[in-house]
Design a protein around this motif. Structure first.
Motif, PDB file in Angstrom:
ATOM      1  N   THR A  77      53.152  35.838  32.886  1.00 31.40           N
ATOM      2  CA  THR A  77      53.057  34.749  33.856  1.00 31.40           C
ATOM      3  C   THR A  77      53.820  33.524  33.344  1.00 31.40           C
ATOM      4  OG1 THR A  77      50.957  34.093  32.865  1.00 31.40           O
ATOM      5  CG2 THR A  77      50.851  35.547  34.777  1.00 31.40           C
ATOM      6  N   LYS A  78      54.198  32.659  34.258  1.00 32.95           N
ATOM      7  CA  LYS A  78      54.931  31.427  33.921  1.00 32.95           C
ATOM      8  C   LYS A  78      54.168  30.648  32.847  1.00 32.95           C
ATOM      9  CE  LYS A  78      57.560  27.703  34.218  1.00 32.95           C
ATOM     10  NZ  LYS A  78      58.905  27.696  33.589  1.00 32.95           N
ATOM     11  N   SER A  79      54.904  30.130  31.865  1.00 38.26           N
ATOM     12  CA  SER A  79      54.268  29.332  30.815  1.00 38.26           C
ATOM     13  C   SER A  79      53.386  28.270  31.454  1.00 38.26           C
ATOM     14  CB  SER A  79      55.321  28.639  29.943  1.00 38.26           C
ATOM     15  OG  SER A  79      55.884  29.550  29.043  1.00 38.26           O
ATOM     16  N   ALA A  80      52.105  28.309  31.086  1.00 41.87           N
ATOM     17  CA  ALA A  80      51.137  27.434  31.730  1.00 41.87           C
ATOM     18  C   ALA A  80      50.727  26.302  30.810  1.00 41.87           C
ATOM     19  CB  ALA A  80      49.911  28.239  32.155  1.00 41.87           C
ATOM     20  N   ASN A 132      69.222  26.285  33.084  1.00 44.81           N
ATOM     21  CA  ASN A 132      68.032  25.759  33.747  1.00 44.81           C
ATOM     22  C   ASN A 132      67.434  24.611  32.975  1.00 44.81           C
ATOM     23  OD1 ASN A 132      65.099  26.310  32.551  1.00 44.81           O
ATOM     24  ND2 ASN A 132      66.480  27.927  31.812  1.00 44.81           N
ATOM     25  N   SER A 133      66.846  23.703  33.725  1.00 49.25           N
ATOM     26  CA  SER A 133      65.990  22.689  33.127  1.00 49.25           C
ATOM     27  C   SER A 133      64.816  22.482  34.072  1.00 49.25           C
ATOM     28  CB  SER A 133      66.750  21.384  32.915  1.00 49.25           C
ATOM     29  OG  SER A 133      65.889  20.456  32.278  1.00 49.25           O
ATOM     30  N   MET A 134      63.946  23.483  34.086  1.00 48.62           N
ATOM     31  CA  MET A 134      62.844  23.507  35.051  1.00 48.62           C
ATOM     32  C   MET A 134      61.807  22.425  34.735  1.00 48.62           C
ATOM     33  SD  MET A 134      63.923  26.010  36.881  1.00 48.62           S
ATOM     34  CE  MET A 134      62.539  26.390  37.939  1.00 48.62           C
ATOM     35  N   GLY A 135      61.532  22.248  33.436  1.00 50.06           N
ATOM     36  CA  GLY A 135      60.546  21.230  33.057  1.00 50.06           C
ATOM     37  C   GLY A 135      59.102  21.695  33.191  1.00 50.06           C
ATOM     38  N   LEU A 136      58.901  23.008  32.993  1.00 44.03           N
ATOM     39  CA  LEU A 136      57.555  23.592  32.988  1.00 44.03           C
ATOM     40  C   LEU A 136      56.760  23.397  34.285  1.00 44.03           C
ATOM     41  CD1 LEU A 136      55.982  23.049  29.439  1.00 44.03           C
ATOM     42  CD2 LEU A 136      56.087  25.178  30.727  1.00 44.03           C
ATOM     43  N   PRO A 137      57.397  23.612  35.444  1.00 41.00           N
ATOM     44  CA  PRO A 137      56.584  23.602  36.660  1.00 41.00           C
ATOM     45  C   PRO A 137      55.619  24.785  36.602  1.00 41.00           C
ATOM     46  CG  PRO A 137      58.734  24.544  37.122  1.00 41.00           C
ATOM     47  CD  PRO A 137      58.766  24.064  35.696  1.00 41.00           C
ATOM     48  N   ASN A 138      54.359  24.558  36.850  1.00 37.73           N
ATOM     49  CA  ASN A 138      53.400  25.675  36.888  1.00 37.73           C
ATOM     50  C   ASN A 138      52.134  25.188  37.574  1.00 37.73           C
ATOM     51  OD1 ASN A 138      51.034  25.487  34.595  1.00 37.73           O
ATOM     52  ND2 ASN A 138      52.828  24.286  34.012  1.00 37.73           N
ATOM     53  N   LEU A 190      52.469  32.744  23.105  1.00 36.80           N
ATOM     54  CA  LEU A 190      52.448  31.305  22.796  1.00 36.80           C
ATOM     55  C   LEU A 190      53.900  30.851  22.739  1.00 36.80           C
ATOM     56  CD1 LEU A 190      50.920  28.749  21.884  1.00 36.80           C
ATOM     57  CD2 LEU A 190      51.047  29.631  19.542  1.00 36.80           C
ATOM     58  N   ASN A 191      54.260  30.001  23.693  1.00 37.82           N
ATOM     59  CA  ASN A 191      55.654  29.588  23.820  1.00 37.82           C
ATOM     60  C   ASN A 191      55.928  28.412  22.877  1.00 37.82           C
ATOM     61  OD1 ASN A 191      58.182  28.894  24.628  1.00 37.82           O
ATOM     62  ND2 ASN A 191      57.659  28.508  26.763  1.00 37.82           N
ATOM     63  N   LEU A 192      56.765  28.654  21.886  1.00 38.62           N
ATOM     64  CA  LEU A 192      57.095  27.598  20.919  1.00 38.62           C
ATOM     65  C   LEU A 192      58.522  27.111  21.141  1.00 38.62           C
ATOM     66  CD1 LEU A 192      55.565  29.191  17.663  1.00 38.62           C
ATOM     67  CD2 LEU A 192      54.532  27.461  19.155  1.00 38.62           C
ATOM     68  N   SER A 193      59.039  27.256  22.353  1.00 38.22           N
ATOM     69  CA  SER A 193      60.480  27.047  22.503  1.00 38.22           C
ATOM     70  C   SER A 193      60.947  26.486  23.835  1.00 38.22           C
ATOM     71  CB  SER A 193      61.195  28.378  22.238  1.00 38.22           C
ATOM     72  OG  SER A 193      60.559  29.444  22.922  1.00 38.22           O
ATOM     73  N   CYS A 194      60.086  25.803  24.576  1.00 40.38           N
ATOM     74  CA  CYS A 194      60.571  25.210  25.822  1.00 40.38           C
ATOM     75  C   CYS A 194      61.519  24.044  25.511  1.00 40.38           C
ATOM     76  CB  CYS A 194      59.417  24.702  26.677  1.00 40.38           C
ATOM     77  SG  CYS A 194      60.012  23.771  28.106  1.00 40.38           S
ATOM     78  N   PRO A 195      62.770  24.115  25.979  1.00 45.06           N
ATOM     79  CA  PRO A 195      63.722  23.044  25.650  1.00 45.06           C
ATOM     80  C   PRO A 195      63.828  21.958  26.715  1.00 45.06           C
ATOM     81  CG  PRO A 195      64.922  24.918  26.546  1.00 45.06           C
ATOM     82  CD  PRO A 195      63.454  25.233  26.676  1.00 45.06           C
ATOM     83  N   VAL A 205      64.981  36.022  22.287  1.00 49.12           N
ATOM     84  CA  VAL A 205      64.982  34.594  22.153  1.00 49.12           C
ATOM     85  C   VAL A 205      64.722  33.911  23.491  1.00 49.12           C
ATOM     86  CG1 VAL A 205      66.640  34.551  20.249  1.00 49.12           C
ATOM     87  CG2 VAL A 205      67.505  34.531  22.604  1.00 49.12           C
ATOM     88  N   ASN A 206      64.306  32.659  23.401  1.00 44.86           N
ATOM     89  CA  ASN A 206      64.347  31.787  24.573  1.00 44.86           C
ATOM     90  C   ASN A 206      65.817  31.401  24.815  1.00 44.86           C
ATOM     91  OD1 ASN A 206      63.614  29.830  26.598  1.00 44.86           O
ATOM     92  ND2 ASN A 206      61.648  29.572  25.562  1.00 44.86           N
ATOM     93  N   SER A 207      66.058  30.618  25.825  1.00 41.98           N
ATOM     94  CA  SER A 207      67.431  30.195  26.124  1.00 41.98           C
ATOM     95  C   SER A 207      68.019  29.379  24.968  1.00 41.98           C
ATOM     96  CB  SER A 207      67.435  29.350  27.400  1.00 41.98           C
ATOM     97  OG  SER A 207      66.513  28.293  27.277  1.00 41.98           O
ATOM     98  N   ILE A 208      69.343  29.295  24.925  1.00 42.08           N
ATOM     99  CA  ILE A 208      69.995  28.360  24.001  1.00 42.08           C
ATOM    100  C   ILE A 208      69.807  26.976  24.618  1.00 42.08           C
ATOM    101  CG2 ILE A 208      72.187  27.570  23.024  1.00 42.08           C
ATOM    102  CD1 ILE A 208      73.151  30.474  23.113  1.00 42.08           C
TER     103      ILE A 208
HETATM  104  C1  DHB Z   1      60.772  26.013  30.671  1.00 48.36           C
HETATM  105  C2  DHB Z   1      61.873  26.506  30.027  1.00 48.36           C
HETATM  106  C3  DHB Z   1      61.710  27.316  28.934  1.00 48.36           C
HETATM  107  O1  DHB Z   1      62.757  27.857  28.268  1.00 48.36           O
HETATM  108  C4  DHB Z   1      60.438  27.603  28.488  1.00 48.36           C
HETATM  109  O2  DHB Z   1      60.288  28.376  27.423  1.00 48.36           O
HETATM  110  C5  DHB Z   1      59.333  27.087  29.137  1.00 48.36           C
HETATM  111  C6  DHB Z   1      59.507  26.285  30.239  1.00 48.36           C
HETATM  112  C7  DHB Z   1      60.948  25.148  31.833  1.00 48.36           C
HETATM  113  O3  DHB Z   1      61.887  24.370  31.856  1.00 48.36           O
HETATM  114  O4  DHB Z   1      60.095  25.220  32.745  1.00 48.36           O
END
Ligand code: DHB
Length: 296
Positions: A27-30, A52-58, A110-115, A177-180
């Motif tokens: 599921t989407k990182s919450a 992408n630069s979603m910014g953790l929408p959830n 456990l997401n340790l990499s949201c950029p 990996v997560n994204s660069i």
């Molecule tokens: C987002 C991007 C990521 O790479 C991640 O790991 C978590 C969240 C995002 O921008 O929503």
């Protein structure tokens, strides 16, 4: 399966994953509270990948836990993943408490990499904080399997240092990996950036990412204790890409950009292409080639 962040935001996305031929879904990182994320446009596909630069929408962790609770009842033979992304060790503890108080019986990522959250650096690049977070988490939460999603590393010393930290914990897996983080894609015709947040900088996925992803999977497989499994993520567009990830040591493979571009039909195609490659080489099971990349 999907890479966290793709086809996992709404119930409709997750229904599509659940009804696809993917082995599982995450599921989407919450976060504890729902978030709207960054302003649009915040995701763009290109011929070679995505930014992408979603910014953790959830919709907040409870939304995803209640979805998975139902999915577990409908298809109990499947294993499900829930991704969490706190902004601190205390946040992660709050998220884990919520999971442990639910009937969730799957695997925690456990997401340790949201950029992409302005003002919040990627935890995975701060080795002391990674150790602090994992000390805090494993002091309290050991019943459910837990893995970490890492950013890409680019230096052999960083592979050594990060693997030495990770080997101290009973981790179920490492996902590389997560994204660069914070790449820039430019449209030369309009002379503009492609996405709005952060002046156009964002996480780079797709074909751009594959060599980096393979290096991370391979380097971690050489350094991590064997009990820690590896999920390979990055640049998977074809059965050959899946094959290469497994050859480098991936136990499971995730698909992000290609899933976004093609939809859940991608899983059937990748499986068919992988089966054809295996048949052509006389391999009957994954273990016949997993982690068997030859060096010169
Ligand atoms: C987002 C991007 C990521 O790479 C991640 O790991 C978590 C969240 C995002 O921008 O929503």
């Amino acid at each position: 399966m999907n890479a966290a962040g793709v086809c996992d935001y709404t119930r409709a996305d997750l229904d599509a994953m659940q009804n696809s031929s993917a082995a599982s879904f995450v599921t989407k990182s919450a976060t504890v509270s729902p978030r709207e994320g960054n302003p649009e446009p915040r995701y763009r596909d290109t011929a070679w990948g995505s930014i992408n630069s979603m910014g953790l929408p959830n919709f907040g962790l409870s939304y995803y836990l209640s979805y998975v609770s139902q999915a577990q009842q409908e298809q109990p033979e499947k294993t499900y993943f829930v991704s969490i992304s706190g902004f601190s060790a205390e946040d992660d503890v709050a998220l884990l408490n919520q999971i442990y108080q639910s009937d969730f019986n799957g695997i925690i990522e456990l997401n340790l990499s949201c950029p992409n959250v302005v003002g919040k650096p990627q935890t995975g690049y701060d080795f002391e904080t990674v150790a602090h977070v994992l000390d805090t988490v494993f002091a309290q939460f050991t019943r459910l399997p837990l893995g970490v999603k890492l950013p890409p590393y680019f230096d052999l010393v960083h592979f050594d240092q990060m693997a030495a930290i990770l080997n101290r914990y009973p981790l179920a897996y490492v996902n590389s990996v997560n994204s660069i983080g914070n790449g820039l894609l430019v449209n030369p015709h309009s002379e503009t950036v492609l996405i709005k947040p952060k002046h156009g900088l964002g996480g780079i996925g797709g074909a751009y990412l594959k060599p980096t992803a393979l290096a991370n999977v391979f380097a971690f497989r050489q350094r991590l204790k064997p009990e820690i499994q590896i999920i390979g993520t990055g640049g998977v567009q074809s059965g050959v890409d899946v094959f290469e990830h497994i050859l480098c040591g991936a136990d499971m493979v995730q698909v992000g950009t290609a899933l976004h571009q093609e939809g859940v039909a991608v899983f059937e195609r990748l499986t068919r292409e992988l089966r054809n490659i295996m048949a052509g080489k006389g391999y009957r099971k994954i273990d016949d080639f997993k982690g068997k990349l030859k060096t010169l």
